[in-house]
Design a protein around this motif. Structure first.
Motif, PDB file in Angstrom:
ATOM      1  N   ASN A 153       0.809  -1.228   0.000  1.00 13.97           N
ATOM      2  CA  ASN A 153       0.000   0.000   0.000  1.00 13.97           C
ATOM      3  C   ASN A 153       0.839   1.272   0.000  1.00 13.97           C
ATOM      4  OD1 ASN A 153      -2.340  -1.551   0.125  1.00 13.97           O
ATOM      5  ND2 ASN A 153      -2.327  -1.607   2.359  1.00 13.97           N
ATOM      6  N   ASN A 154       2.169   1.125  -0.077  1.00 16.42           N
ATOM      7  CA  ASN A 154       3.088   2.274  -0.089  1.00 16.42           C
ATOM      8  C   ASN A 154       3.040   3.104   1.185  1.00 16.42           C
ATOM      9  OD1 ASN A 154       4.395   2.039  -2.673  1.00 16.42           O
ATOM     10  ND2 ASN A 154       2.437   2.588  -3.613  1.00 16.42           N
ATOM     11  N   THR A 155       2.678   2.474   2.304  1.00 12.99           N
ATOM     12  CA  THR A 155       2.749   3.182   3.589  1.00 12.99           C
ATOM     13  C   THR A 155       4.038   2.835   4.318  1.00 12.99           C
ATOM     14  OG1 THR A 155       1.478   1.402   4.657  1.00 12.99           O
ATOM     15  CG2 THR A 155       0.244   3.305   3.827  1.00 12.99           C
ATOM     16  N   LEU A 156       4.753   1.831   3.829  1.00 17.48           N
ATOM     17  CA  LEU A 156       6.084   1.477   4.327  1.00 17.48           C
ATOM     18  C   LEU A 156       7.036   1.403   3.143  1.00 17.48           C
ATOM     19  CD1 LEU A 156       5.448  -1.408   6.896  1.00 17.48           C
ATOM     20  CD2 LEU A 156       6.277   0.886   7.427  1.00 17.48           C
ATOM     21  N   GLU A 157       8.295   1.748   3.372  1.00 20.64           N
ATOM     22  CA  GLU A 157       9.266   1.707   2.283  1.00 20.64           C
ATOM     23  C   GLU A 157      10.198   0.505   2.369  1.00 20.64           C
ATOM     24  OE1 GLU A 157      10.244   5.943   0.563  1.00 20.64           O
ATOM     25  OE2 GLU A 157      10.586   5.960   2.731  1.00 20.64           O
ATOM     26  N   LEU A 158      10.496   0.053   3.591  1.00 18.05           N
ATOM     27  CA  LEU A 158      11.421  -1.063   3.741  1.00 18.05           C
ATOM     28  C   LEU A 158      10.978  -1.952   4.893  1.00 18.05           C
ATOM     29  CD1 LEU A 158      14.124  -2.425   2.932  1.00 18.05           C
ATOM     30  CD2 LEU A 158      15.245  -0.953   4.605  1.00 18.05           C
ATOM     31  N   GLY A 159      10.961  -3.256   4.642  1.00 18.32           N
ATOM     32  CA  GLY A 159      10.595  -4.209   5.683  1.00 18.32           C
ATOM     33  C   GLY A 159      11.492  -5.433   5.622  1.00 18.32           C
TER      34      GLY A 159
END
Length: 298
Positions: A137-143
């Protein structure tokens, strides 16, 4: 919209007060400067300057246009400067991962931030499904997640393996083997946590011991539940149960001497992947963060 080139010429004319110097600074001819001024006056529908020989004097409207042009010029410069946010050691970086991974990588990320104080590093502890949803959802950039996600909305890179251990109280006899393990875990009960059932199933399947592989995790008795990683091993250390966790968690508890890891026939591991959106590159500041994470996990 007023032509910004005319406005730039007008600014130079006002600040030099002279058509000749304006032409020189703008790399134009004097008729070209006059043409820009004429077009600007036509758009503004008023005279902007009064010609005084080789010089000029601003009309009241001219003063207002000059201030407007300067404001527009400043806004443009600020906007262009804002596009240079992609500095390698500046800005906010958010990394989402499990609690066990956070324990391992956070000290190294803090060391990186100490070296580059303009970095603002946030580590968000979250379950796998939340991390993958945030990336999609593009609410995080890296996981960082275990097991490679099967989704076109997520780009993944292999990082390494995370060892899993079935952790028991050290008070148990040292001769625990596959034949007695089933009785022990049924007697003790599971200290449950959000990832316990997933870890148990993987452990039982991959430990290489047929008797253990037959155990159904869903039918095992529970002795407690806690969702705070730093506390999961506490009841185990007190002899109140057992659990399955990444073995790295033992490095972060003060009572590790009260715990033991069952020695299975095969080592059980889970693959770790960094995840990000596949449609755009991460900002440059994330490269140092990723390199630091790789050094810890690989």
């Amino acid at each position: 919209m007023i032509n910004p080139i005319w406005l730039d010429t007008f600014i130079t004319l006002v600040e030099t007060g002279n058509f000749t110097r304006t032409a020189e600074q703008r790399f134009m001819t004097q008729p070209g400067v006059s043409q820009h001024l004429k077009k600007l006056e036509e758009v503004c529908q008023c005279d902007l300057v009064i010609r005084l020989g080789k010089g000029i004097q601003l009309t009241e409207q001219g003063q207002r246009v000059y201030h407007y042009a300067k404001n527009q010029q400043a806004k443009e410069q600020d906007f262009i400067a804002s596009l240079k946010f992609d500095a390698p050691y500046e800005g906010r970086c958010i990394v989402a991962c499990s609690g066990a991974i956070a324990q391992r990588i956070y000290p190294a990320l803090l060391a990186l931030q100490t070296q580059h104080s303009a970095l603002n590093i946030h580590v968000e502890v979250a379950p796998r499904r939340t991390i993958l949803s945030g990336i999609a959802n593009n609410t995080l950039e890296l996981g960082i997640v275990t097991n490679q996600p099967e989704s076109e909305d997520i780009h993944s890179e292999y990082l390494g393996e995370e060892a899993l251990g079935l952790i028991l109280p050290r008070s148990l006899p040292d001769t625990v083997d596959a034949a007695t393990l089933k009785d022990i875990i049924n007697h003790l009960g599971l200290i449950n946590h959000p990832d316990a059932m997933h870890y148990l199933q993987r452990y039982f399947n991959d430990c290489g011991e047929p008797e253990v592989a037959k155990i159904n995790p869903n039918k095992l008795p529970h002795a407690g539940y806690i969702n705070q990683l730093s506390q999961i091993l506490l009841p185990v250390s007190e002899g109140l149960g057992y659990t399955v966790l990444p073995t790295s968690t033992l490095d972060f508890v003060s009572f590790a001497d009260k715990l033991t890891v069952y020695k299975a026939k095969n080592e059980v591991t889970e693959p770790l992947y960094s995840v990000q959106t596949p449609h755009s590159a991460l900002p440059a500041r994330y490269q140092a963060v990723k390199q630091t994470i790789n050094q810890v996990l690989v």
